[in-house]
Design an enzyme around this catalytic site. Structure first.
Site, PDB file in Angstrom:
ATOM      1  CG  ASN A 155     -63.096 -31.995 -31.463  1.00 40.59           C
ATOM      2  OD1 ASN A 155     -63.717 -32.399 -30.475  1.00 40.59           O
ATOM      3  ND2 ASN A 155     -62.557 -32.836 -32.336  1.00 40.59           N
ATOM      4  N   GLY A 211     -63.397 -28.167 -15.609  1.00 45.54           N
ATOM      5  CA  GLY A 211     -62.054 -28.480 -16.047  1.00 45.54           C
ATOM      6  C   GLY A 211     -61.602 -29.859 -15.611  1.00 45.54           C
ATOM      7  N   GLY A 231     -61.537 -37.550 -26.142  1.00 48.06           N
ATOM      8  CA  GLY A 231     -60.516 -36.533 -25.960  1.00 48.06           C
ATOM      9  C   GLY A 231     -59.140 -37.073 -26.281  1.00 48.06           C
ATOM     10  CD  GLU A 253     -63.673 -42.924 -30.742  1.00 42.30           C
ATOM     11  OE1 GLU A 253     -62.771 -42.852 -31.594  1.00 42.30           O
ATOM     12  OE2 GLU A 253     -64.328 -43.948 -30.523  1.00 42.30           O
ATOM     13  CB  CYS A 287     -60.169 -37.724 -33.355  1.00 37.37           C
ATOM     14  SG  CYS A 287     -61.811 -38.372 -33.793  1.00 37.37           S
TER      15      CYS A 287
END
Length: 481
Positions: A155, A211, A231, A253, A287
């Protein structure tokens, strides 16, 4: 000016002992707004990760031995490189992550700040002289951890990678960075290219998109002395359990379901502007986004009307070709998750006051009222442009509702009295509180981090990174101190 990213040289590859083809193969990087393939990137498997960790472990002692001021000079050069190529970096953030231009430019500038702030770390005291009953010279000093594994999200890919990579490197650690493959260029190739251009010695930094299996290999590998993860809370719990079993340090975080409180004496128009920014910025995929607008009943109608106006006036589209307020969500899975939460909440009694529709990955800014604890919009981290409004009787109920969550990242209090806001901040179970500001804010100089499901107490920021990315060593020498 020569471009920083040379896909003819780096496409389909990972940065690990130079640019090489990984055993894990390759994947396409897709532009969310259009579906166009932007690039091909290498994808690491577990063997690629293990090889990178071995290489980092070999390179780290020589990097630790480099004088601190020379390590700092590499960081300063990296900041200069990124500044020179800021337009190229912003382009990748816009096209690859769906950022609007303002967000992309802000992210690049903030990343430059992180590099400059990290470059200052070697100038800080890194030890203490201690009393010693035996008359020796006794001291405690901070030394590198060794190899730090960094797992970064899609993000805010550039900033949230460098926020850990930069201080870890300048303090003498080697780093293995695993960015999300959806933003492998802006969160990975850019990082590698910046440090390659800045003259970082080979083998000290490895960048391998991958991944979940690649991430698990990085956490599991006994050669990583610390894992810094940004994440979801669900994945963070898994990483914490795995790292704890290996007795390695971990920085988590994680997510947030952040409360924006609007009290009865607030400037309603200003609060609504802050609320819209807090829920709709970067399509809500932050977030720190406001997940619950908790509004005292006496001002609720005016607040909702103003919030709906902001949502209705927002434009949604391709941020690369159009001047828009919001870009696309990152992918179909995220779009479907946001839409599910909205539909299930409405089915359970919430009222759709604005938005709620989408065109492909373009989701309209959405306002829900009548939100209660029986609905998923109250409990879940939506990670989309949705503003759920909960009406309460008074300040005390607002605090109780705000604290009714497993998350504890940030809260925002809107009031006509700064002293009232400061007093209320002490009652909120969050790592960050803003008074009369949006929930979304960060810079390189603050102790950024959360509590509970939002993280394990780790704090990013110039004054805390030395503690996080080094460890104490007690040293005694014969003779008087």
């Amino acid at each position: 000016m020569t471009r920083l990213i040379d896909l003819a040289r780096t496409g389909g590859r990972v940065f690990s002992g130079g640019w090489r083809e990984p055993a894990g193969g390759a994947a396409a990087v897709v532009e969310p707004a259009t579906g166009a393939v932007l690039a091909e990137v290498g994808v690491a498997d577990a063997d690629d990760i293990d090889e990178a960790v071995r290489g980092a472990g070999i390179a780290q002692p020589a990097w630790q031995a480099v004088p601190p001021l020379e390590r700092a000079a590499v960081l300063r050069r990296a900041a200069a490189v990124l500044t020179e190529h800021r337009d190229e970096a912003a382009e990748w953030l816009i096209r690859e992550s769906g950022s609007i231009r303002g967000k992309a430019e802000y992210e690049v500038a903030s990343t430059v700040d992180e590099l400059w702030a990290a470059a200052a770390l070697p100038m800080f005291p890194h030890g203490e002289l201690l009393p010693d009953p035996a008359g020796r010279q006794s001291s405690a000093r901070r030394v590198p951890l060794g190899t730090v594994g960094v797992i970064s999200p899609w993000n805010v890919p550039l900033l949230l990678a460098l926020r850990a990579v930069a201080p870890a490197l300048v303090l003498g650690n080697a780093v293995v960075l695993k960015p999300d493959p959806r933003t492998a260029i802006s969160g990975g190739h850019l990082v590698a290219a910046v440090f390659e251009r800045a003259g970082l010695p080979g083998g000290v930094l490895h960048v391998l998109a991958g991944g979940p299996k690649a991430g698990a290999a990085l956490v599991r590998n006994l050669g990583t002395d610390m894992i810094a993860f940004t994440g979801s809370s669900a994945v963070g719990r898994q990483i914490g359990a795995e790292a704890g079993g290996a007795l390695k340090r971990v920085s988590l975080e994680l997510g947030g379901n952040n409360a924006l409180l609007v009290l009865d004496d607030a400037d309603v128009e200003a609060a609504a502007a802050a609320g819209a920014w807090s829920s709709f910025f970067h399509q809500g995929q932050v977030c720190m986004a406001a997940g619950r607008h908790i509004v005292v009943e006496s001002v609720a109608d005016r607040y909702v009307d103003a919030l709906c106006r902001h949502a209705a006036q927002s434009t949604v589209g391709d941020p690369w070709t159009d001047d828009v307020t919001l870009g696309p969500l990152i992918d179909v899975a995220q779009r479907d998750r946001v839409d599910r939460i909205v539909r299930e909440s409405v089915a359970a009694g919430a009222v759709l006051r604005e938005g709620g529709g989408h065109d492909g990955l373009m989701y309209r800014p959405t306002v829900l009222t009548g939100v209660t604890p029986s609905q998923p919009a109250f409990w879940e981290e939506i990670f989309g442009p949705v503003a759920p409004v909960i009406v309460v009787a008074d300040e005390d109920e607002a605090v109780r509702v705000a604290n009714r969550t497993e998350y504890g990242l940030v809260a925002s209090v809107h009031t006509g009295s700064v002293s009232r806001g400061a007093a209320l901040a002490g009652r909120l179970d969050t790592g960050i509180v803003h008074v009369n500001d949006p929930t979304i804010d960060d810079n390189a100089f603050v102790p950024f981090g959360g509590r509970g499901a939002s993280g394990n107490g780790h704090r990013h920021g110039i004054g805390r990174n030395t503690d996080e990315f080094t460890q104490w060593q007690w040293l005694t020498l014969p003779g008087a101190g």
